[in-house]
Write an enzyme that holds these catalytic residues in place. Sequence first.
Site, PDB file in Angstrom:
ATOM      1  N   SER A 182       0.817  -1.201   0.000  1.00 47.03           N
ATOM      2  CA  SER A 182       0.000   0.000   0.000  1.00 47.03           C
ATOM      3  C   SER A 182       0.862   1.268   0.000  1.00 47.03           C
ATOM      4  CB  SER A 182      -0.930  -0.063   1.214  1.00 47.03           C
ATOM      5  OG  SER A 182      -1.857   0.963   1.186  1.00 47.03           O
ATOM      6  N   HIS A 205      -7.573  -5.487   0.081  1.00 49.11           N
ATOM      7  CA  HIS A 205      -6.359  -4.708   0.356  1.00 49.11           C
ATOM      8  C   HIS A 205      -5.554  -5.245   1.543  1.00 49.11           C
ATOM      9  CE1 HIS A 205      -4.192  -1.032  -0.608  1.00 49.11           C
ATOM     10  NE2 HIS A 205      -4.079  -0.762   0.672  1.00 49.11           N
ATOM     11  N   ASP A 262      -9.889  -5.086  -4.331  1.00 50.32           N
ATOM     12  CA  ASP A 262      -9.129  -4.108  -3.570  1.00 50.32           C
ATOM     13  C   ASP A 262      -9.788  -2.744  -3.711  1.00 50.32           C
ATOM     14  OD1 ASP A 262      -7.207  -2.319  -2.548  1.00 50.32           O
ATOM     15  OD2 ASP A 262      -5.589  -3.717  -3.025  1.00 50.32           O
TER      16      ASP A 262
END
Length: 509
Positions: free
Chosen positions: A264, A469, A438
């Site tokens: 991320s 995610h 996601d």
Amino acid sequence: MKLLVIVFTLILFIQCSESRHTGWFPQNLVDAFTNRTSQITNYVRSKGRSLKQFYVENVRNKITSYLGFNQTQIEDRIDNQARIKRKFKDYVEDAQANDEKIFDAIAPEKLEYSCNDNDPSIHMTTPQLIALHGYVSESHTIVTEDGYILTVHRIPHSRNAKREENPRKTVLLHHGLLGSSADWIVAGPEKGLAYILSEAGYDVWLANVRGNTYSRAHVSLNIDTFAFWNFTFHEVSQHDLPAVIDYIMDTKGWDTKINYIGHSMGTTILFALLSTKTHYNKVLRAGFALAPVAFMTDIKSPIRLLAKYSNNLEYLLKLLGANEFLPQNAVLRWLSKHACEINHYEEAICENSMFVLCGHDERQFNRSLLPIILGHVPAGASTKTLVHYAQEIRNVGRFQQFDYGTEGNLIKYGTLSPPEYPLHKITLPIALFSSENDWLASDVDVTNLYVQLINPIEHYIVPLKEFNHIDFLWAVDAPKLVFAKLLQLLEEGVSKPFYNINTNTHDIR
Ligand SMILES: *[C@@H]1O[C@H](CO)[C@@H](O)[C@H](O)[C@H]1NC(C)=O
Ligand SMILES: *[C@@H]1O[C@H](CO)[C@@H](O)[C@H](O)[C@H]1NC(C)=O
Ligand SMILES: *[C@@H]1O[C@H](CO)[C@@H](O)[C@H](O)[C@H]1NC(C)=O
Ligand SMILES: *[C@@H]1O[C@H](CO)[C@@H](O)[C@H](O)[C@H]1NC(C)=O
């Protein structure tokens, strides 16, 4: 970005980690609190924690919100003492009259679950957890050129290895927004990526970004000031990441080839670094981006709801708190309400933030990890970083530096709009790992990123529709669905070196 985890769990969140702030709340209120609400007091004491710490960490935003004061007012509390006292008295009386109900509002409903701490690991720091899991760890302190003091953790060798060993391959793991080095180990020795890499022969370094649990210090700035929290992922990419990479090379030797794995925001900062301080393309060996975030045109996360306010910095900072991102209840409710609209969950289910947390992909979420995850998340982030992401969403398709508004941009960058990160300058071999479900790193955006890479290794899409995610960190099947592939790509680079970036013969541009 683990925004979702945070946003939806803060409601029931009781933080099980160590104190980070002290002296924030007026002592007399703490005293009154101690005197009057024995229920809470007893609860806190029974957990073996200092009431003041509990208060400062867990209650302050809720109380602040209840009192109808903003933080500034509380902090300039001179004139407001009397009013605070009165309001607080009302609050306490309410609490007593309504007993459980108000108590629940303060110490959230799932308390016994999230902090059912027969399991001491909930309170443990990353090095303690690593020791608990049977590994040796090291902690390294690194000072960035702008004065932030970072702690980097390291697992130098596998569980059963002797200290003296052949030099190991090096990997640097970087967590995402609101995360920490703990992200890579809380899943335990079987499933935590840090351990899997250690057993595969890697010297594993775990970074901690400025402002998180392990990096809340500065050589001169007080962490309660805006000056401390005045950063976004840009500053992290320009100062933290280079400092950590340089430190590892300094420690291990300047011929060390570091593999970088980010999740991320840990990928955002890699792209920002490699496109601006381009010599790091030659320093690192390869990059592996889990749930990569650069372009943000197709966002399902409620963070997109902040985007429309992202040009009104003042308003957003007011809404979210100017320094550290610790949203108050009202904002949380607002966000979770919208999340529910997205999911078409029934309202009753939405109120149960645990369900919202487990959300879309319950199948991959190991519920027995929840207490320990809640004990380590959120680890801290600046509001400004969130605003920066919200700006990316607003400026559809531009991966750019922080927008200070036309005037501010002119002063800071000499242009009306902020400069985009020149992705075409990234020459490091990079593999992208994404998934269909996601909310933050969609197919469209990851594909768009992939086609701009000069040295792509592979774009791997997790073969499970529900994978989301945060599943990249903690999913029950992450080892099978993600880490196996990751190891394979890491290893392939060893036997068959990546295309030599120095000669640039295959440059498609
Ligand atoms: C606690 O309550 C008692 C009796 O109501 C009062 O006399 C005392 O001053 C209070 N102590 C604090 C610290 O507020
Ligand atoms: C915050 O950072 C910006 C950009 O680096 C700078 O222009 C500004 O002066 C900083 N503000 C404070 C209060 O530190
Ligand atoms: C908080 O209140 C003070 C005093 O009323 C005001 O000046 C300030 O703008 C407010 N700040 C926020 C973030 O609401
Ligand atoms: C869930 O987590 C617990 C605690 O780490 C672990 O013992 C268990 O094996 C995990 N379950 C699955 C299905 O991964």
